[in-house]
Structure formats: structure tokens, C-alpha cells
Design an enzyme around this catalytic site. Sequence first.
Site, PDB file in Angstrom:
ATOM      1  N   HIS A  76       0.852  -1.200   0.000  1.00 33.47           N
ATOM      2  CA  HIS A  76       0.000   0.000   0.000  1.00 33.47           C
ATOM      3  C   HIS A  76       0.881   1.241   0.000  1.00 33.47           C
ATOM      4  CE1 HIS A  76      -3.885  -1.930   1.834  1.00 33.47           C
ATOM      5  NE2 HIS A  76      -3.444  -2.572   0.773  1.00 33.47           N
ATOM      6  N   TYR A 203      -9.468   5.282   7.428  1.00 29.85           N
ATOM      7  CA  TYR A 203      -9.689   5.713   8.811  1.00 29.85           C
ATOM      8  C   TYR A 203     -10.776   6.782   8.753  1.00 29.85           C
ATOM      9  CZ  TYR A 203      -5.386   3.435  10.427  1.00 29.85           C
ATOM     10  OH  TYR A 203      -4.429   2.513  10.774  1.00 29.85           O
ATOM     11  N   PRO A 293      -4.651  -0.057  19.131  1.00 31.64           N
ATOM     12  CA  PRO A 293      -4.368  -0.521  17.760  1.00 31.64           C
ATOM     13  C   PRO A 293      -4.463   0.555  16.678  1.00 31.64           C
ATOM     14  CG  PRO A 293      -6.503  -1.315  18.509  1.00 31.64           C
ATOM     15  CD  PRO A 293      -5.896  -0.624  19.666  1.00 31.64           C
ATOM     16  N   LYS A 297       0.710  -0.578  15.524  1.00 30.46           N
ATOM     17  CA  LYS A 297       2.103  -0.681  15.941  1.00 30.46           C
ATOM     18  C   LYS A 297       2.466  -1.962  16.717  1.00 30.46           C
ATOM     19  CE  LYS A 297       3.900   2.904  14.182  1.00 30.46           C
ATOM     20  NZ  LYS A 297       3.438   2.479  12.857  1.00 30.46           N
ATOM     21  N   TYR A 383       3.844   6.160  10.537  1.00 32.16           N
ATOM     22  CA  TYR A 383       3.065   5.005  10.075  1.00 32.16           C
ATOM     23  C   TYR A 383       3.956   3.977   9.370  1.00 32.16           C
ATOM     24  CZ  TYR A 383      -1.390   2.728   9.200  1.00 32.16           C
ATOM     25  OH  TYR A 383      -2.437   1.844   9.224  1.00 32.16           O
TER      26      TYR A 383
HETATM   27  C1  LIG Z   1      -7.101 -10.203  20.199  1.00 32.95           C
HETATM   28  C2  LIG Z   1      -6.009  -9.328  19.614  1.00 32.95           C
HETATM   29  C3  LIG Z   1      -6.250  -8.613  18.436  1.00 32.95           C
HETATM   30  C4  LIG Z   1      -5.247  -7.783  17.916  1.00 32.95           C
HETATM   31  N1  LIG Z   1      -5.514  -7.078  16.777  1.00 32.95           N
HETATM   32  C5  LIG Z   1      -4.570  -6.225  16.308  1.00 32.95           C
HETATM   33  C6  LIG Z   1      -4.830  -5.446  15.156  1.00 32.95           C
HETATM   34  O1  LIG Z   1      -5.897  -5.512  14.560  1.00 32.95           O
HETATM   35  N2  LIG Z   1      -3.842  -4.599  14.728  1.00 32.95           N
HETATM   36  C7  LIG Z   1      -2.626  -4.501  15.374  1.00 32.95           C
HETATM   37  O2  LIG Z   1      -1.749  -3.746  14.953  1.00 32.95           O
HETATM   38  N3  LIG Z   1      -2.348  -5.250  16.449  1.00 32.95           N
HETATM   39  C8  LIG Z   1      -3.293  -6.093  16.926  1.00 32.95           C
HETATM   40  N4  LIG Z   1      -3.015  -6.832  18.025  1.00 32.95           N
HETATM   41  C9  LIG Z   1      -1.686  -6.714  18.617  1.00 32.95           C
HETATM   42  C10 LIG Z   1      -0.677  -7.699  17.995  1.00 32.95           C
HETATM   43  O3  LIG Z   1      -1.330  -8.868  17.610  1.00 32.95           O
HETATM   44  C11 LIG Z   1       0.400  -7.966  19.050  1.00 32.95           C
HETATM   45  O4  LIG Z   1       1.078  -6.734  19.277  1.00 32.95           O
HETATM   46  C12 LIG Z   1       1.403  -9.066  18.665  1.00 32.95           C
HETATM   47  O5  LIG Z   1       0.750 -10.324  18.614  1.00 32.95           O
HETATM   48  C13 LIG Z   1       2.548  -9.119  19.683  1.00 32.95           C
HETATM   49  O6  LIG Z   1       3.338 -10.243  19.454  1.00 32.95           O
HETATM   50  P1  LIG Z   1       4.024 -11.028  20.645  1.00 32.95           P
HETATM   51  O7  LIG Z   1       4.907 -12.042  20.004  1.00 32.95           O
HETATM   52  O8  LIG Z   1       4.605 -10.060  21.600  1.00 32.95           O
HETATM   53  O9  LIG Z   1       2.841 -11.733  21.470  1.00 32.95           O
HETATM   54  P2  LIG Z   1       1.744 -12.790  21.025  1.00 32.95           P
HETATM   55  O10 LIG Z   1       1.504 -12.754  19.571  1.00 32.95           O
HETATM   56  O11 LIG Z   1       0.568 -12.573  21.924  1.00 32.95           O
HETATM   57  O12 LIG Z   1       2.403 -14.208  21.362  1.00 32.95           O
HETATM   58  C14 LIG Z   1       2.574 -14.676  22.672  1.00 32.95           C
HETATM   59  C15 LIG Z   1       2.588 -16.210  22.650  1.00 32.95           C
HETATM   60  O13 LIG Z   1       2.930 -16.677  23.965  1.00 32.95           O
HETATM   61  C16 LIG Z   1       2.140 -17.835  24.250  1.00 32.95           C
HETATM   62  N5  LIG Z   1       2.145 -17.992  25.701  1.00 32.95           N
HETATM   63  C17 LIG Z   1       1.540 -17.194  26.629  1.00 32.95           C
HETATM   64  N6  LIG Z   1       1.813 -17.640  27.886  1.00 32.95           N
HETATM   65  C18 LIG Z   1       2.615 -18.742  27.730  1.00 32.95           C
HETATM   66  C19 LIG Z   1       3.229 -19.649  28.663  1.00 32.95           C
HETATM   67  N7  LIG Z   1       3.115 -19.479  29.994  1.00 32.95           N
HETATM   68  N8  LIG Z   1       3.970 -20.663  28.176  1.00 32.95           N
HETATM   69  C20 LIG Z   1       4.148 -20.818  26.830  1.00 32.95           C
HETATM   70  N9  LIG Z   1       3.557 -20.004  25.912  1.00 32.95           N
HETATM   71  C21 LIG Z   1       2.817 -18.964  26.361  1.00 32.95           C
HETATM   72  C22 LIG Z   1       0.793 -17.490  23.632  1.00 32.95           C
HETATM   73  O14 LIG Z   1       0.015 -18.660  23.408  1.00 32.95           O
HETATM   74  C23 LIG Z   1       1.225 -16.799  22.337  1.00 32.95           C
HETATM   75  O15 LIG Z   1       1.340 -17.709  21.264  1.00 32.95           O
HETATM   76  C24 LIG Z   1      -3.997  -7.672  18.575  1.00 32.95           C
HETATM   77  C25 LIG Z   1      -3.767  -8.411  19.729  1.00 32.95           C
HETATM   78  C26 LIG Z   1      -4.742  -9.215  20.273  1.00 32.95           C
HETATM   79  C27 LIG Z   1      -4.478  -9.966  21.563  1.00 32.95           C
END
Ligand SMILES: Cc1cc2nc3c(=O)[nH]c(=O)nc-3n(C[C@H](O)[C@H](O)[C@H](O)COP(=O)(O)OP(=O)(O)OC[C@H]3O[C@@H](n4cnc5c(N)ncnc54)[C@H](O)[C@@H]3O)c2cc1C
Length: 400
Positions: A76, A203, A293, A297, A383
Site C-alpha cells: 500500500h 480511517y 491498535p 504498531k 506510520y
Molecule cells: C485479540 C487481539 C487482536 C489484535 N488485533 C490487532 C490489530 O488488529 N492490529 C494490530 O496492529 N495489532 C493487533 N493486536 C496486537 C498484535 O497482535 C500484538 O502486538 C502481537 O501479537 C505481539 O506479538 P508477541 O509475540 O509479543 O505476542 P503474542 O503474539 O501474543 O504471542 C505470545 C505467545 O505466547 C504464548 N504464551 C503465553 N503464555 C505462555 C506460557 N506461559 N507458556 C508458553 N507459551 C505462552 C501465547 O500462546 C502466544 O502464542 C492484537 C492483539 C490481540 C491480543
Amino acid sequence: MRRIQVGIVGAGPAGLLLAHLLRQEGVEAVVLEAKSREYLETSPHRIRAGVLEHGAKEILRRAGVGDRMLARGLGHKGIYLGFDGQLLHLDFETLVGKGIWVYGQQYLVQDLIRHHLGVGGEVLFEHEAVDLEDLHTPNPTLVYRTPEGRIGRLRCEFVVAADGSHSSFRRFIPGQRVHEKVYPFAWLGILAEAPPAAEELIYASHPQGFALFSMRSPSLSRNYLQVDPRERLEDWPEERIWEELNLRLGGAAEIRPGPLLEKSLTPMRAWVVEPLHSGRFFVMGDAGHVVPPTGAKGLNLALCDAAVLYRAMCAFYKEGEAHLLDRYTQDVLRHVWQAELFSYWMTTLLHTLRDPFEERLRVAKLRHLAESPLLQGFLAENYVGLHTTVRYVDLIPVQP
Ligand SMILES: Cc1cc2nc3c(=O)[nH]c(=O)nc-3n(C[C@H](O)[C@H](O)[C@H](O)COP(=O)(O)OP(=O)(O)OC[C@H]3O[C@@H](n4cnc5c(N)ncnc54)[C@H](O)[C@@H]3O)c2cc1C
């Protein structure tokens, strides 16, 4: 007891990217993941984010996991802003010379898992990390539960918590402070089997509330409505959601409804934990910081953290240098607070505010943005990630 170099809790984008980068440098990292591979790869609850900053796309490409992203993702040039009955296109490529890439987080997680396992990397699915022992020794030990309910231990040189926003591991950082902001809005989100309203994100600011029209693929729409945090999901049947989306879009584009795959209500909040490391224990991604969101970011910050920790661990293992590990919190907080700032700016610019004075200021801000190339440049540079992922692209060696 098994000994490894780096134990990582959580196979999200942060944990998987770090493990994969370390593996390519010959550092042994084991990822513990509570859920099954099938759940991570196919559950509609794990579709989540979809906007990759320019720098995120480049980091993933250099890491050697970007083949499908480049083939199937959507480039995009910018975004649309809808307000006052007009649709304003902000062309990021013209403003700052870079665009964004739309590719669903779940596809990205599939790619990271496939590539990491493909080079002999280790992800222990359905292994829940439950405790951390000997934290302040050279060998912190991860305690986990196997799918059969047995307790196991991994003796590590470093432990990394990348266990998402509900992290149970960040509590192991002693003396931590949490800086929190609760916004007076929630987002009602839908995922629908329907083509998006436009080829780029819209947006839309409307007196009745903000609406976002985005996508995860050319046939999957991800749309959001600003609602009061006290709203209940059951009060929003499908028909009401589509009507409200149409109203807030104000005829600026055409919405084609389709079957809903998911419907959710998410309160908007932000928080940052400080510090983000203690001794040989590090916290990454959503486990350490959450943004609303609006600025897209969260996923991008998770990749930034992984790049910073990868560089610090490489310096330790290759050159015996620990100073980058010591400054991990400081380095990460720089991009985190920049993203918090931008997310706050976007959120308060686009969401209808209750206070009549504040609301009039907000509309003035939007009109100012429409006329000011300088303000548009501020939006565009944040962005596309000039202060976040783009800063870290050069840390990642290009993989064949
Ligand atoms: C419901 C939801 C919707 C979202 N929608 C958007 C969006 O539309 N746009 C946007 O920009 N961002 C969105 N986000 C934010 C974005 O998805 C997160 O910032 C991103 O997933 C962060 O990545 P991460 O690897 O830090 O954590 P995560 O992707 O959350 O990964 C963490 C992992 O740790 C695992 N875990 C947790 N506890 C344990 C444990 N004790 N032992 C072993 N494994 C464990 C979990 O199962 C998971 O797989 C959303 C987040 C959520 C929760």
C-alpha cells in the site's frame, strides 16, 4: 536437566523471530508455546494484526522468512482519511518515500514456524512455561508442563518472556513500574469474508464515532467501530454492525457485507513496563508493552524488540560483549515510547470525544492535517516506521 543457551516463552512474532535469527548465528534457542501449532496457525482468534511497516517487511525479508509475504502480501502506498464528507488520500511514498505492507499476522506466524523448523529450530508446542527458578544466577531455569502433564526443566543461559499481553512471566522483573493509560473507548471488531471497502485502509472520523476499514487479504475484511467500553457484544447483531459501518463511512466507498468469522470487543488501553530486563531475564513484545491498535504498531514493536535483543545476544556470544544486553531496556523504550506517542496522537485525532471543547479541538486538528504537508509527513513517517522498524533493518544480515 537439559542445558540450552536461550529459552524463549511464547511462539508469537517476537519469540519466533528472535529464535530464528539466533539459530542462524548458531545460538541454540528453544521456544516453549502453550498452544498447539494448529491453534496458532488456524484459529480465527489468532488472526490479529495485519499492517507491516516498511521496516518490518524488510526485516522479515532479510531474515529469510519473507517469500510468501512478498508473493501474497499487498503493498500500500498510503491510507485514506474520511471526514467532513471527504476522503483524503495520504500518499506515504510521496511524503516520505516508503509505503506499508498488508499481510495477516497469522500468515506471518505460519511462515516463521515453517522456516524455523525447516532449519532445525525447536518449538515445543503445547508446553506451557509455568515458573522461573534461579533467576539471579548465570543459569536461570525455565519450568514447564508437557501435554501429558509432566513437569520439565530447561537450564538456560538467558530466558526471554515473549508471552503476550497476558504475560505471567513479566512478574519476575523485580521492582518494575507499569505506566498505564486507559482510553475511554473500546473497538468492536469484525472479521468478514468480504472484499474490503477500498484497496487501502480507510480511517473514518464521524460525529457518531470512529470506524476503521481494513483487510487481511483481498477477500477478508477487518473492520472496527468505536464504541463505549460498557457496550455488550450481544447488543450488536450483524445487521446493526453493517448499518453503523455504512453510516460512519458516509458514502465515501462501498461496503459489501459478507459472513462474519469473528466478532470481538476490545477496550483501548496502553501500558509500558519498566525496566524490561533483569540480569539474564528479558521481556519482549506485548508482554512488556501494549499500544492501542489505531496506529497499527503492536506487531511491529514486537519485531523491533526481537531485532534489538538479537543484536545484543550476538554481541555477547560472538564478541563476549555484554554492554548491549545491559542497555536493552533503554534501547527498547526508545521505539516503544515513540510508538505510544504516535498511537496516542492517532487515537485522540480520530475518535469522537465526549467533552465538547476537546471534540472541537479534535476536528480542528483533522482540518489542519488535511491542509498541512508537514503534519501529513509526521503521520507518514510514523506510520511506515521510520522511528521503529526502519531503524533496525541494517542489524539483520541478509539470508540467502
Ligand atoms: C485479540 C487481539 C487482536 C489484535 N488485533 C490487532 C490489530 O488488529 N492490529 C494490530 O496492529 N495489532 C493487533 N493486536 C496486537 C498484535 O497482535 C500484538 O502486538 C502481537 O501479537 C505481539 O506479538 P508477541 O509475540 O509479543 O505476542 P503474542 O503474539 O501474543 O504471542 C505470545 C505467545 O505466547 C504464548 N504464551 C503465553 N503464555 C505462555 C506460557 N506461559 N507458556 C508458553 N507459551 C505462552 C501465547 O500462546 C502466544 O502464542 C492484537 C492483539 C490481540 C491480543
